[in-house]
Structure formats: C-alpha cells, structure tokens
Design a protein around this motif. Structure first.
Motif, mmCIF file in Angstrom:
data_model
loop_
_atom_site.group_PDB
_atom_site.id
_atom_site.type_symbol
_atom_site.label_atom_id
_atom_site.label_comp_id
_atom_site.label_asym_id
_atom_site.label_seq_id
_atom_site.Cartn_x
_atom_site.Cartn_y
_atom_site.Cartn_z
ATOM 1 N N VAL B 12 0.827 -1.200 0.000
ATOM 2 C CA VAL B 12 0.000 0.000 0.000
ATOM 3 C C VAL B 12 0.866 1.256 0.000
ATOM 4 O O VAL B 12 1.800 1.385 0.795
ATOM 5 N N SER B 13 0.539 2.164 -0.923
ATOM 6 C CA SER B 13 1.182 3.472 -0.920
ATOM 7 C C SER B 13 0.105 4.543 -0.935
ATOM 8 O O SER B 13 -0.967 4.352 -1.500
ATOM 9 N N ARG B 14 0.393 5.652 -0.289
ATOM 10 C CA ARG B 14 -0.506 6.802 -0.362
ATOM 11 C C ARG B 14 0.357 8.016 -0.625
ATOM 12 O O ARG B 14 1.199 8.389 0.197
ATOM 13 N N ILE B 15 0.135 8.602 -1.788
ATOM 14 C CA ILE B 15 0.957 9.742 -2.181
ATOM 15 C C ILE B 15 0.080 10.973 -2.283
ATOM 16 O O ILE B 15 -0.944 10.967 -2.958
ATOM 17 N N PHE B 16 0.436 12.016 -1.564
ATOM 18 C CA PHE B 16 -0.293 13.281 -1.662
ATOM 19 C C PHE B 16 0.484 14.203 -2.577
ATOM 20 O O PHE B 16 1.697 14.321 -2.457
ATOM 21 N N SER B 17 -0.237 14.854 -3.475
ATOM 22 C CA SER B 17 0.472 15.870 -4.262
ATOM 23 C C SER B 17 0.280 17.205 -3.563
ATOM 24 O O SER B 17 -0.837 17.614 -3.241
ATOM 25 N N VAL B 18 1.375 17.846 -3.288
ATOM 26 C CA VAL B 18 1.353 19.094 -2.531
ATOM 27 C C VAL B 18 1.566 20.251 -3.491
ATOM 28 O O VAL B 18 2.499 20.238 -4.294
ATOM 29 N N LYS B 19 0.685 21.221 -3.408
ATOM 30 C CA LYS B 19 0.890 22.427 -4.223
ATOM 31 C C LYS B 19 0.961 23.616 -3.286
ATOM 32 O O LYS B 19 -0.043 24.049 -2.737
ATOM 33 N N GLN B 20 2.160 24.072 -3.081
ATOM 34 C CA GLN B 20 2.307 25.262 -2.248
ATOM 35 C C GLN B 20 3.249 26.209 -2.942
ATOM 36 O O GLN B 20 3.925 25.851 -3.888
ATOM 37 N N GLU B 21 3.289 27.426 -2.406
ATOM 38 C CA GLU B 21 4.107 28.427 -3.076
ATOM 39 C C GLU B 21 5.572 28.031 -3.087
ATOM 40 O O GLU B 21 6.252 28.115 -4.099
ATOM 41 N N ASP B 22 6.046 27.565 -1.930
ATOM 42 C CA ASP B 22 7.473 27.319 -1.817
ATOM 43 C C ASP B 22 7.885 25.981 -2.410
ATOM 44 O O ASP B 22 8.998 25.806 -2.866
ATOM 45 N N GLN B 23 6.957 25.014 -2.393
ATOM 46 C CA GLN B 23 7.344 23.715 -2.921
ATOM 47 C C GLN B 23 6.135 23.036 -3.544
ATOM 48 O O GLN B 23 5.004 23.239 -3.154
ATOM 49 N N SER B 24 6.413 22.246 -4.539
ATOM 50 C CA SER B 24 5.340 21.418 -5.058
ATOM 51 C C SER B 24 5.949 20.082 -5.414
ATOM 52 O O SER B 24 7.122 19.970 -5.740
ATOM 53 N N LEU B 57 -4.074 4.283 9.216
ATOM 54 C CA LEU B 57 -5.316 4.045 9.950
ATOM 55 C C LEU B 57 -6.514 4.586 9.167
ATOM 56 O O LEU B 57 -7.552 3.935 9.062
ATOM 57 N N ARG B 58 -6.343 5.792 8.599
ATOM 58 C CA ARG B 58 -7.435 6.405 7.848
ATOM 59 C C ARG B 58 -7.779 5.591 6.607
ATOM 60 O O ARG B 58 -8.926 5.590 6.168
ATOM 61 N N MET B 59 -6.789 4.923 6.066
ATOM 62 C CA MET B 59 -7.083 4.089 4.899
ATOM 63 C C MET B 59 -7.845 2.833 5.296
ATOM 64 O O MET B 59 -8.672 2.337 4.545
ATOM 65 N N ILE B 60 -7.572 2.334 6.504
ATOM 66 C CA ILE B 60 -8.346 1.175 6.969
ATOM 67 C C ILE B 60 -9.791 1.602 7.217
ATOM 68 O O ILE B 60 -10.740 0.898 6.879
ATOM 69 N N ALA B 61 -9.964 2.806 7.776
ATOM 70 C CA ALA B 61 -11.304 3.291 8.087
ATOM 71 C C ALA B 61 -12.081 3.646 6.829
ATOM 72 O O ALA B 61 -13.304 3.590 6.805
ATOM 73 N N GLY B 62 -11.351 4.038 5.777
ATOM 74 C CA GLY B 62 -12.010 4.422 4.535
ATOM 75 C C GLY B 62 -12.083 5.920 4.324
ATOM 76 O O GLY B 62 -12.694 6.385 3.373
ATOM 77 N N PHE B 63 -11.452 6.709 5.206
ATOM 78 C CA PHE B 63 -11.452 8.158 5.026
ATOM 79 C C PHE B 63 -10.481 8.561 3.942
ATOM 80 O O PHE B 63 -10.527 9.661 3.416
ATOM 81 N N ASP B 64 -9.576 7.649 3.656
ATOM 82 C CA ASP B 64 -8.573 7.916 2.654
ATOM 83 C C ASP B 64 -8.406 6.639 1.853
ATOM 84 O O ASP B 64 -8.733 5.565 2.356
ATOM 85 N N ARG B 65 -7.953 6.759 0.613
ATOM 86 C CA ARG B 65 -7.780 5.548 -0.182
ATOM 87 C C ARG B 65 -6.349 5.439 -0.666
ATOM 88 O O ARG B 65 -5.703 6.458 -0.937
ATOM 89 N N PRO B 66 -5.840 4.210 -0.775
ATOM 90 C CA PRO B 66 -4.463 4.038 -1.225
ATOM 91 C C PRO B 66 -4.289 4.535 -2.659
ATOM 92 O O PRO B 66 -5.202 4.404 -3.466
ATOM 93 N N THR B 67 -3.131 5.121 -2.935
ATOM 94 C CA THR B 67 -2.818 5.479 -4.306
ATOM 95 C C THR B 67 -2.553 4.210 -5.112
ATOM 96 O O THR B 67 -2.926 4.099 -6.267
ATOM 97 N N SER B 68 -1.890 3.254 -4.455
ATOM 98 C CA SER B 68 -1.726 1.943 -5.080
ATOM 99 C C SER B 68 -1.686 0.891 -3.982
ATOM 100 O O SER B 68 -1.478 1.211 -2.822
ATOM 101 N N GLY B 69 -1.906 -0.348 -4.368
ATOM 102 C CA GLY B 69 -1.924 -1.430 -3.389
ATOM 103 C C GLY B 69 -3.336 -1.725 -2.917
ATOM 104 O O GLY B 69 -4.303 -1.071 -3.334
ATOM 105 N N GLN B 70 -3.439 -2.727 -2.040
ATOM 106 C CA GLN B 70 -4.746 -3.178 -1.597
ATOM 107 C C GLN B 70 -4.807 -3.271 -0.086
ATOM 108 O O GLN B 70 -3.820 -3.574 0.569
ATOM 109 N N ILE B 71 -6.004 -3.037 0.437
ATOM 110 C CA ILE B 71 -6.240 -3.284 1.849
ATOM 111 C C ILE B 71 -7.334 -4.332 1.961
ATOM 112 O O ILE B 71 -8.413 -4.168 1.382
ATOM 113 N N LEU B 72 -7.056 -5.430 2.654
ATOM 114 C CA LEU B 72 -8.035 -6.498 2.803
ATOM 115 C C LEU B 72 -8.558 -6.532 4.232
ATOM 116 O O LEU B 72 -7.787 -6.422 5.191
#
Lengths: 301, 351, 276
Positions: B12-24, B57-72
């Motif tokens: 399981v991977s979870r990747i957030f894309s960050v868009k901010q002024e100083d870094q993206s 934990l949030r991915m197990i709860a379902g508030f967030d979803r994996p970018t790739s991989g599976q949760i069983l």
C-alpha cells in the motif's frame, strides 16, 4: 439506492466539489463580475449629445470628460470629505476601542460590542433620517444652542463659506457629521480587534522600562493599533466615496462622486459617463488597499 | 487468505500531491507498506508524527484511499469502499462526539442509522454504558463531560456496532498522565472482553509497549520493524527503532571493532550493561569495555552513569539503586570502571 | 469592574477621560436612534421641532394604513425573502466547498464574495445598471432580487464557514464511520450543527436586503422598496408623521432580529466551546 448515489459521489470528490462550487461561482462570475465588465465596456462608449442615445463605439472621450475642471473638483471634494470623515472616525473610535480592549470586563465587553454593532445593522436610511431630525433648523441642536445661549455662535459658523449653509441640515458640516455617525462602528471594531491582540505584558514592560503612560501610548500602543486603524479606514474611506444618499439629503448644489454618478445615469441617461466616473473610486480604493496591505492592515481583519 | 488475518496491507502506498508556493511535488505519506494484523490482536502503529501511521489508519477506516496497493479486511478487498460500507469503527483523537446529541444518542447513532428497534437499541446502549463505566450518563450532553468521560463515550459509540476491527487514533493523547495510565489498562481489559481486533495509533512508545500484542514501528511512510513489544525492545533491527523505542547506546566503527571484533554497528540498552570494578572477571559470552565515569545522575529508582570509553565514545549505563544511596553513587564520578553485558543483549543494525 | 482592579495599576489616572470618551462614542451612536422613537409620537405635522410640542399615538394607525407605505413594505419583504433564500443556498455551498476541499483559487473565493459588500455600493449599483442597460433587461422585481442576493451571499458564507471551522473536523467522518451515508450524515449531523449559523446568516441577510438603498436605486427602476420610499419622503417631505412612524418600524424590523441572531450565535458558541 441512496447508498449507491452516496458512494458514487464519495469516490469522486472532484465531482462533489464541482457541484458545490459551480452555483455560487457561476452566479458571481455572471451576475457580479459580468456586471463589472459591462460597466467597464460602457465606460468606453459615449453619449451622443444630440440624440441622447448611447453610441456603442470604442472611445476614450468619456474618460477625457472626467478631467473637466468641474469633475476634478468633484473627485477632490469627495476625497477630502472621505479623508476628514476617516480622521474624525479614528479620533472618536479610539477611546472606546481602547476602553473595550483594555478595561472592560467580559460582560461589559459583550455589551459594548453589541452596542457598537447594533446601529450598524439598524436601518441605514433611518439612521440618516434621524440626523434630519437633529440637524433641522428647529431641531435639537438649535434648541440646545439656544438653551446655553450660544445660538449666535452656531449662526456665525453657518455663515462661514465652505462648511456652512442655510442650516446644519444643508451644509458640508452636516454631511460630515452624518458620515462620521454612519461609519463609526466600522472603525471601532477593527481598532478594538488590533488593540486586543497587544499583550498586556508588553505595556507593563514598557512601563517597567521607565516610560510614562503617554510615552507607552505613543511608542507602543499606537504603532500596534495602526493596522486596525488602517483596516477601519478602508471601510470609512470606501463607504464615504461611494455614498450618494447623505450628500443628496444634506448637501447643497455641490456634487460628490456618488451623487454625480446617480445624476448622470438617472436624469441624463449618460451611463457611460456614470460608469467612467465610478472608475474613480475604484482606482482610489485599489491604491488605498495596496498601501493598506503594505502596512499590514489585513492581519487585523 | 486464512481467516485469522483481520487486516492485510498489500504494497500500500498513499501519495499526496502538494501544491504550495514554496514547494510542489509528491509527499509519500505511506510507501509500499505490507502488513498483516491477526484476528483478535491488539496491534499498535507506532511512530513520530508524519510517519504514516495515521494515514494508514485512515485508509483502513475508509477516510482515505491508497494510491496503489490493496487493503483487505478478512480477505475482502475494501480499498475503495466508503467508510459506511466497512465493518470497522473508529475512536477519534478529538473524540468527534456530536455536540447536538445527548451521550445516549451519540452511542446509539450507529444503531439508529441501521434502524435497529428502539427496545433493542436501548438495551444495547445500556450495556455499552455499563462496559465503559458510564452507567446513568446517557441523558447528558457531551459538553457536560470531562475529557476522560468523553473518551469513554467515543469508545462506546464505536463499539456498539460490534465492528470486526476497532481503530483508535491516539485516543489517549489529550488525557493527563494518571488518567492515561488508567485508560491504558481499561482499554486492554475492554479489548479482552469484547474480543475485537484493536488497531491503535500512538507516538508514545511506552503506551505501545504497555498495551500491544504486536507493534509496527513507522518512519517516513515505511515500516521499520514489526514485532512483539519484547522483540521490538530487545532486538531493534534498525537504528531508528533502537532510538525511538526506549533509550539505546549505538556503537559503530572503531569502537565497535574493539568490543565485538567487527565494525558492524550495534545497539545495547543501558540497563543491560553491568557496571563493575576494573578487576572484575567476566562471565561467559560477555562483551567487555573499559572507561571512566564522566557523569552520574541520581534518579531515585535508578542512577544513570555516563561512561567515557578508553577507545573513544560514550556509553550510558543505568543501574537500579538496590543497595546504593545517593551518597554512594556520587562517589563513582571519575572512577575507572569495567562494563559487561551479555552477547545476546546487543542488536546489530542492518542499515 | 473587578478585572480592572486586579490588572491595572498605573492606568487609573487615564481612566476618567477615557471613560468619558467611550461613553460619549456610545451615546453618539445611540441617541439619534432614540430620537426616531420620540418623533414617531410627536403631535407636530410639518416640522422637526425639539422638544416636541406634544405626544400622540394617532400617527401609528395612519402610517400602517398608508397604501404607498404598505406596498413598499410588501415589496421589501418579498425581495428580502427571495434574496435570503438564494444567499442561503449559494453561501452554504461556497462555505462547504471552501471548508471541505483544497482547490486552485480557494483563497480568492472569500475575496470575490465579499467584494460586493466591500466595494462602495455605488460600484455594484452602477455595474448592474450597466448590465441592465447593455443587454436591455427590463427593470423588475427580479433585478432587485438578483442585486440583493449578490451582496447577501457573503454574510451567510461567513457565518456558515465560521461554524464549520469551529466544529470538530472529524464529526462528518465519525458519522460515516458509524454507517451513515453522505445524505444521512448531512441530515443528522451537518444540518443540526450549522442550523443556528444558517438562521443567523439568514437573519443578517434579510436585514441587509430589507435595508439596502444604494444598489436598489440602480436596479429597481420605478419600484419603491421601503428604504427607497423613506428616502424619497426625505427628499420631498409630504407626510412627515407617517415617515417618522415608518422609520421606527424599520428600526424594529431590522434591529430586533439582529439581537436575536447575536443571541443564537453566542449561545451555540458557548456549548461548542465546551466540547472542544
């Protein structure tokens, strides 16, 4: 079934976002921004003096009209009025704001806050109207002047050119007083907010280091309250620039921006000139806002 | 998949894309994590903030979803199910009690949504309130409760649906130390009573050691080590784990070579080291180091010595104050000492 | 004031002139409103003499029966009602979007929504007047409503967004976690929690619309809302006693709900403060 729909949207947050954002954005882009654009377009048209019709043709001649001496005078007069109203508001607001921020108990503060905001939300027209009652020749001010035998002074003041007039209710002074009254709450709240953020220890430190209360006030409190003052002045300045009700009711024949715009679009149907005229306060306000941002006023909002 | 696995992460991977002024760019909150949590286990996700434990934990709860991989969840792929279709409930860090409902209504919420009959609902709420020792509090509003009581309400609310797995997101973080220790014991007790798999997120290593059957130590979105508290503590396999869980002496390079004969980095816990006199004879299978006591800190229950090794480097040694008093231990400062510890008490670091 | 004694040591001397200034400012803000109430009962018909030569109740039924006043009042209420409904929908949607999601240009949403209120009223007014004239929309009830709704959105938006930000982040997640789908969550959790904010926002929006005169001047054509009717009465006083009574009525209609709105906002923030 509802579960299905819910899940469909849950898995597509972007669709939900679009559905939530689209109606308000569409409304504002079409109705508001759209209107502003038509105003801009209109300001580049001109009114044919003979037919009285607006000619839909790109031209700068309407803008050039703004530089007529009489129009420049209107801009000057309005800006001067806005500046004096702002200054007076600062002077009247400061003691109350300072008292609210530093001395009032929590209960007292809540009460005062309500006392300041309530007039703000009470009817604007009626608040203006109340001054018609007060400033009238037979009204409470004249009555009070007679009561303390100073009516001759009032008369003397009214005879002064520029600020006077037949009575207080038809004079530049009248306009000034009513503006100060109407916009005062807009100045009190931001100053109070700014003062509230000054930690008490800072003032005590200043006293500790040997500053007299007056020195503390001037060197510590005033600079820290400054962003609040600037934030408040944005309101008082902008609102004064754009108002036509007060000059209409308390003024003589001398025009202010708002009254000019109203007259051009109304009686003479010269919407291009009215639109171009409105660019005046917009530009003045943009400049003002840029300066205010430099001075850190937006932190106090 | 065997039925004894409650939760399984498959790459399981979870990747957030960050868009901010100083870094993206991309932030890998969770990176290629694989993990199995057994049925009925008290399992802790331990790590510093930003290590990926809460995202997991949030991915197990379902508030967030994996970018790739599976949760069983018990063999079923739940990676893209919304929270309300997962048989998993959560105790939130800020409790997330509904302020407009009474405590009883809060606890009954899950049943109300499921349209459970009023009579059964009342009975189950009462049972839950008993379980968390809040009998008689059902009529109050959450704002009338103390922090510890709110915590219990949140627990009761999450347990009432009999979820297959209960997730706890740093639920004790806001409580003071005494209450926290009491709740640790109680949570453990409740878990044993209801027999549900608990997944517990915490950054407090002591808490994790106290309560867990097994622990996964997270760092930078990856799992550094999974094991029982004893395994994690006694045999940390990475430098991060050795430093994050408890206190460790890390020895490497020349100093390591002088002691063990090899320059592989190793760690040894301060309390495993025995402080002896210069002439003391070692037992079998013991490592030895010699040095001078540079500093002594008396801490009541034990004393901490800082020993400067002859070959360079420092070791922290902790000795219980069984017979000594503060007067005695202070004498140790400046003395030459010999340190012993069993060979099995060191862990070689892979990284 | 107990807090003063405990905290101020050197400030005592400054307190008198300061108190005087503070009380003066409050009186300056409020005395004119009291006069409105006094003049509603004066016996005088054609001037604003102070002190009033006598007091009477006879103007009140006359004012309430005045057909011009009645139709203006009726128009104002209808406009304010529709503008408020529109503002409620648009403001709540915008607040929810800004609270729940990250998106490009998020920071400028608040800015855009507040523009109609922050720019001088005349700008909004003449802008709409330009649009009306450029695309030949006839003046109507709807042009007034559209104008009002535009500057009312921001008060609903601000109230709802503030409430969202004060409530626990995870409440929505908790509800879904316990088995409620989005609709159930909205109905059982979101709506009850933003309810008072919606009510307060609606009251403010209603007052704002009910009271507005500058933008309305440009979008109303020949129709008269109540403030415009009062304004016209001030320009050419025909029936002063009736204007006086109407002025009092307007103060009551706008100010009392605001007091109520303050109360519900303050009340609900107390209980939320407790659960934080």
């Amino acid at each position: 079934m509802l579960n299905r729909i819910s899940t469909y949207f849950y898995l597509r947050p972007k669709v939900v976002l679009a559905l939530m954002l689209l109606p308000p954005m569409l409304w504002f882009l079409v109705v508001y921004i759209g209107s502003l654009i038509t105003m801009l377009i209109n300001s580049f048209f001109y009114l044919d003096g003979f037919t009285g019709k607006v000619i839909h043709e790109f031209t700068l001649r309407t803008y050039i009209k703004l530089f007529d001496p009489i129009n420049l005078q209107i801009f000057g007069r309005t800006t001067l009025m806005a500046a004096s109203v702002t200054l007076a508001c600062i002077i009247i607001a400061f003691p109350l704001s300072y008292f609210m921020a530093r001395f009032a108990s929590q209960r007292m503060k809540t009460f005062l806050y309500l006392a300041v905001t309530l007039p703000l939300w009470s009817s604007y027209v009626v608040r203006v109207y109340s001054w018609k009652l007060i400033l009238a020749q037979e009204g409470i001010i004249s009555w009070f002047a007679r009561l303390i035998h100073l009516d001759w002074l009032l008369q003397l003041y009214l005879n002064l050119p520029g600020v006077g007039g037949p009575s207080l209710s038809i004079s530049a002074t009248g306009i000034f007083i009513v503006f100060v009254y109407i916009w005062l709450p807009y100045m009190i709240i931001p100053i109070q907010t700014a003062l509230e953020r000054v930690p008490k220890s800072l003032l005590e430190a200043s006293g500790d280091l040997g500053a007299t209360p007056a020195q503390t006030f001037r060197t510590v409190l005033l600079p820290l309250a400054f962003p609040g003052v600037v934030a408040g002045s944005i309101f008082t300045f902008s609102l004064t620039l754009g108002d036509f009700i007060v000059p209409q009711l308390f003024g003589n024949s001398s025009f202010y921006i708002g009254k000019a715009v109203l007259t051009y679009q109304g009686t003479s149907g010269n919407i291009p000139l009215a639109a171009a005229f409105t660019m005046g306060p917009i530009i003045i306000m943009i400049v003002y806002l840029l300066i205010a941002r430099r001075l850190g006023a937006f932190d106090a909002l | 998949m065997s039925a004894s696995v409650a939760i399984e992460f498959k790459n399981v991977s979870r990747i957030f894309s960050v868009k901010q002024e100083d870094q993206s760019g991309d932030v890998k909150a969770v990176e290629n994590v694989s993990l199995q949590i057994r049925d009925g286990e008290f399992f802790s996700l331990l790590g510093p903030s930003g290590s990926g434990k809460t995202t997991s934990l949030r991915m197990i709860a379902g508030f967030d979803r994996p970018t790739s991989g599976q949760i069983l969840l018990y063999g079923q792929d739940v990676s893209s199910l919304p929270p309300y279709e997962r048989d998993v409930n959560t105790v939130f860090q800020d409790y997330a009690l509904f302020p407009h409902m009474t405590v009883g209504e809060n606890v009954a919420y899950g049943l109300m949504i499921k349209k459970v009959s009023k009579i059964e609902c009342e009975k189950r709420v009462d049972d839950m309130m008993d379980l968390v020792q809040l009998t008689g509090f059902a009529g109050r509003k959450p704002s009338q409760l103390s922090g510890g009581q709110r915590q219990r309400v949140a627990l009761a609310r999450a347990l009432i649906n009999h979820p297959k797995v209960l997730l706890l997101d740093e639920p004790l973080g806001a409580l003071d130390l005494k209450l926290r220790q009491q709740m640790q014991i109680e949570l453990k007790f409740i878990q044993q009573r209801v027999g549900i798999t608990f997944i517990f997120v915490t950054h407090d290593q002591e808490e994790a050691l106290t309560m867990s059957d097994r622990i996964a130590v997270f760092n930078h979105g990856r799992i550094e080590q999974i094991g029982t508290p004893a395994e994690i503590y006694e045999h940390p396999i990475t430098q991060f784990v050795a430093g994050f869980v408890g206190v460790s002496n890390l020895v490497s390079g020349e100093v390591a070579k002088r002691i063990t004969g090899s320059d592989v980095k190793f760690s040894v816990r301060p309390e495993k080291i025995h402080l002896g006199m210069l002439g003391d004879k070692p037992e079998a299978d013991t490592f030895i180091a010699e040095g001078k006591v540079r500093d002594v800190i008396y801490l009541g229950l034990y004393t901490r010595y800082l020993v400067e090794l002859d070959g360079g480097g420092d070791l922290v040694v902790v000795e219980q104050n069984l017979k000594t008093t503060s007067m005695d231990v202070m004498q140790a400062r400046g003395q030459l000492v010999r340190l012993f510890w069993k060979k099995e008490h060191i862990s070689y670091m892979g990284d | 004031m107990p807090s003063k004694n405990s905290s101020q040591s050197g400030g005592e001397r400054a307190a008198w002139p300061l108190k005087f200034g503070a009380v003066g400012a409050i009186l300056f803000l409020h005395v004119p409103l009291w006069l409105i109430f006094l003049y509603a009962f004066t016996t005088e018909e054609s001037a604003y003499t102070f002190p009033p030569p006598g007091l009477t109740l006879k103007w009140i039924p006359q004012a309430l029966a005045n057909p011009a006043m009645q139709s203006a009042l009726y128009l104002s209420i209808r406009v304010a009602f529709l503008a408020t409904i529109t503002a409620l929908v648009l403001g709540t949607l915008a607040a929810a979007a800004v609270y729940r999601y990250d998106f490009f240009g998020k920071e400028s949403v608040s800015f855009m929504l507040i523009l109609p209120l922050a720019l001088p009223g005349i700008v909004t007014g003449i802008a709409m007047r330009s649009a009306i004239s450029l695309i030949h929309i006839p003046f109507s009830f709807w042009t007034i409503v559209i104008g009002h709704a535009t500057f009312c959105v921001v008060v609903v938006y601000n109230n709802v967004l503030a409430r969202f930000r004060r409530s626990s982040n995870s409440m929505i997640e908790a509800s879904m976690d316990l088995g409620a789908n989005s609709f159930q969550t909205f109905w059982h959790i979101v709506l009850p929690n933003i309810g008072t904010a919606l009510l307060a926002g609606a009251i403010l929006a209603f007052s704002l619309s009910f009271d507005e005169v500058i933008v309305t001047t440009f979008t109303a054509g020949n129709q008269q809302t109540l403030p415009i009717w009062i304004f016209s009465q001030m320009l050419k006083p025909r029936n002063r006693p009736i204007t006086n009574v109407t002025a009092m009525l307007v103060v009551l209609i706008t100010a009392l709900p605001i007091l109520f709105a303050q109360r519900i906002v303050a009340g609900s923030s107390d209980s939320e403060g407790g659960s934080k």
